[in-house]
Design a protein around this motif. Sequence first.
Motif, mmCIF file in Angstrom:
data_model
loop_
_atom_site.group_PDB
_atom_site.id
_atom_site.type_symbol
_atom_site.label_atom_id
_atom_site.label_comp_id
_atom_site.label_asym_id
_atom_site.label_seq_id
_atom_site.Cartn_x
_atom_site.Cartn_y
_atom_site.Cartn_z
ATOM 1 N N UNK A 20 22.794 -67.095 14.453
ATOM 2 C CA UNK A 20 23.021 -67.328 13.033
ATOM 3 C C UNK A 20 21.750 -67.138 12.222
ATOM 4 N N UNK A 21 20.626 -67.608 12.759
ATOM 5 C CA UNK A 21 19.353 -67.402 12.062
ATOM 6 C C UNK A 21 19.048 -65.919 11.933
ATOM 7 N N UNK A 22 19.292 -65.167 13.012
ATOM 8 C CA UNK A 22 19.077 -63.730 12.950
ATOM 9 C C UNK A 22 19.945 -63.078 11.890
ATOM 10 N N UNK A 23 21.198 -63.526 11.795
ATOM 11 C CA UNK A 23 22.109 -63.022 10.752
ATOM 12 C C UNK A 23 21.541 -63.282 9.359
ATOM 13 N N UNK A 24 21.040 -64.490 9.121
ATOM 14 C CA UNK A 24 20.489 -64.828 7.819
ATOM 15 C C UNK A 24 19.289 -63.973 7.459
ATOM 16 N N UNK A 25 18.432 -63.718 8.437
ATOM 17 C CA UNK A 25 17.248 -62.890 8.191
ATOM 18 C C UNK A 25 17.637 -61.460 7.828
ATOM 19 N N UNK A 26 18.480 -60.839 8.653
ATOM 20 C CA UNK A 26 18.745 -59.423 8.430
ATOM 21 C C UNK A 26 19.630 -59.202 7.199
#
Length: 422
Positions: free
Chosen positions: A318-324
């Motif tokens: 989920x954090x990766x989703x928010x970043x990209x």
Amino acid sequence: MATASPAPSPNAGWFPIASIMFGVGWGANQFASLLGLYTDRLHLGDGAAQAMFGVYALGLVPGLVLGGPASDRYGRRRIALPFACLSALVTVVLMAGVTAPWLLYAGRLLAGVVTGAVLAAGTAWVKELTPVSGTRMTALAVSAGFGAGPLVSALVAQWAPHPLVTAYLPHLLIMLLTVPPAFRVPETRVPRAHGGGAVAHEAGRGRSGLSGVRNPAFRRTIAPVAVWTFAAPVSAFALLPAFVPVHHLPIAYAGGITGLTLASGMAAQPVARRLEARHPRLVARAGLGSIACGLLLAALTIATGLPVLNAVAAVVLGAGYGFVLTYGLGEVARIAAPDELAGLTAVAYALVYVGMFAPLVLTVLAKAVPLGAVLTAMAALAASCLVYVSRQTRASDREHREHREPAAGRTVPDVRECSARR
């Protein structure tokens, strides 16, 4: 041709538009936590529920491709508001799907069309209403809707009667509350007639396509990152709960994993903004790094069969989703010409939503190859993408420095041109 209307006052009316984007995001993803319930109640075959989940992307692409440029030409209101109204009707179709499963495919397809049109037009609308923070507002609104929708629908379905009908009622209420105020928001792009020469010029531009897509920055450093935006997190909430299930409150568990994944994406976005202030590519690197690690955790979850690891993987993915997501929308806003902001945003969203097919593809591959091995291979691919984007970044930074130090007799390039090269 649509031209910019007189600039509205700062932050004028952005909240109602962000609210309908929240509602449309809710409607788009409320189906996710009900996959297992549909499989059990309707006796769907292997992969059928994942196919219903993925068919959404088939509708999304024409919604984005047509809705984005149409809102650039005809105005934001004419696209965003009618399709926001249709979002509620799509939910009614999904409610009817409990008696006719083919309606679920139709409803998911229509949900994609509606979401694509609203996201493309709404993102540009909010950006024009509040230029400084518009991208952040839309990313947060969409992420909040994507996360809250499946969480609430799962909680309703777990305890309410007739769960495959009542789970959709909250979305109808949300759209009833959010759509009417949006009709009072000022338009930011108004269609105006121009002389024949201008019309011919615009027609020539239209035939040549979006100039931003041909920008090296889009091809080299936006597109390779955008495709991971949903490919990774949907693995956490649409795939792992089916392969590593729990026997107590399974629907609430699936909804909780979905909400946790997308809540982590929202929490990551303020961090992404701080990284972006240092250099936008740091956001891309952080996102791809998180996705690679999260996919390895997903593979470990499959290997151990521990549901608690699903929650850990959900947070990291989920954090990766928010970043990209933050990175992609921000970079598109930087390189897009004013008259193609919605169109280029639509192209970026189309790349983002390719990942919605990931659960279906992985479910099919898992019949021939162990799912843990497939997830590990995806992690390696994400890491390779991280290396590629990092190399492209160094090359573009060198080019940017060269253009900032012109040789004698050479003029300094336009600021927007330098930004696009970044």
